[in-house]
Design an enzyme around this catalytic site. Structure first.
Site, PDB file in Angstrom:
ATOM      1  N   HIS A 142     -40.193 -16.894  24.682  1.00  0.00           N
ATOM      2  CA  HIS A 142     -40.941 -16.786  25.530  1.00  0.00           C
ATOM      3  C   HIS A 142     -42.497 -16.695  25.144  1.00  0.00           C
ATOM      4  O   HIS A 142     -42.933 -16.336  24.065  1.00  0.00           O
ATOM      5  CB  HIS A 142     -40.780 -15.808  26.717  1.00  0.00           C
ATOM      6  CG  HIS A 142     -41.077 -14.152  26.035  1.00  0.00           C
ATOM      7  ND1 HIS A 142     -40.227 -13.683  25.268  1.00  0.00           N
ATOM      8  CD2 HIS A 142     -42.382 -13.592  26.099  1.00  0.00           C
ATOM      9  CE1 HIS A 142     -40.704 -12.620  24.970  1.00  0.00           C
ATOM     10  NE2 HIS A 142     -41.775 -12.443  25.303  1.00  0.00           N
TER      11      HIS A 142
ATOM     12  N   HIS B 298     -48.227 -17.024  22.058  1.00  0.00           N
ATOM     13  CA  HIS B 298     -47.398 -17.297  21.064  1.00  0.00           C
ATOM     14  C   HIS B 298     -45.942 -16.955  21.479  1.00  0.00           C
ATOM     15  O   HIS B 298     -46.014 -16.322  22.495  1.00  0.00           O
ATOM     16  CB  HIS B 298     -47.913 -16.359  19.618  1.00  0.00           C
ATOM     17  CG  HIS B 298     -47.555 -15.056  19.957  1.00  0.00           C
ATOM     18  ND1 HIS B 298     -48.463 -14.141  20.757  1.00  0.00           N
ATOM     19  CD2 HIS B 298     -46.369 -14.211  19.755  1.00  0.00           C
ATOM     20  CE1 HIS B 298     -48.008 -12.868  20.741  1.00  0.00           C
ATOM     21  NE2 HIS B 298     -46.741 -12.985  20.072  1.00  0.00           N
TER      22      HIS B 298
END
Length: 185
Positions: free
Chosen positions: A43, A129
């Protein structure tokens, strides 16, 4: 009894998780990390809430339902690998994406709504990220030159999610509620 942490995150579609998992499988033979993230847990964190109070959480959920209707689906492109922590022994291995104004706009709205709901959030700048591994354990110093994400991969972001952390489980993150973007791009 353990207390769970909650966070809002951009949910990756299954195809993107599968693609990233394939790339991580190639790296596992070359890099030694204590924990490789389960593909279902991939995620991009938008706002980390920590331990929650129900009233604040419900208030934030109401705001997220509105925010999701105000943001269109958008494309993101996986482009790089990177690390957080000491270069010789990183804490985190991550996959990065091209800069996206739409992602930054979403994160800003989610973050603001969480603050308006009474949450005290981390003030560090947003660095989108996808964490793929934790705690380097190799015998030799980590070799950053080996960090290549072979080939670009583009996917459509169509929802974000409220997750709850379940420590000691794999996958670790439980979906509490998904918030789907409206369909116009």
């Amino acid at each position: 009894m353990t207390h769970s942490n909650y966070f809002y995150a951009l949910k990756l579609p299954k195809e993107a998780k599968d693609h990233l998992q394939e790339k991580m499988s190639e790296l596992k033979d070359k890099m030694s990390f204590k924990k490789w993230v389960h593909p279902e847990d991939f995620h991009i964190t938008l706002a980390f809430l920590g331990k929650i109070e129900e009233e604040k959480l419900e208030n934030s959920i109401q705001k997220m339902r509105r925010i999701s209707t105000e943001h269109p689906r958008f494309s993101l492109r996986l482009t790089e690998m990177g690390i957080f922590g000491p270069p010789s022994s990183p804490r985190i291995l991550w996959a990065g994406i091209d800069h996206s104004k739409k992602l930054y706009s979403l994160q800003r709205d989610v973050y603001r709504a969480c603050e308006e709901s009474g949450f005290r959030l981390d003030k560090k700048p947003f660095k989108p990220h996808i964490t793929t591994a934790r705690r380097y354990t190799g015998e030799n110093s980590f070799n950053a030159a080996s960090l290549r994400l072979p080939g670009d991969y583009t996917f459509t972001a169509d929802q974000f999610t409220l997750y709850k952390t379940n420590m000691g489980m794999s996958p670790s993150y439980e979906t509490i509620e998904d918030f789907t973007f409206h369909t116009m791009e």
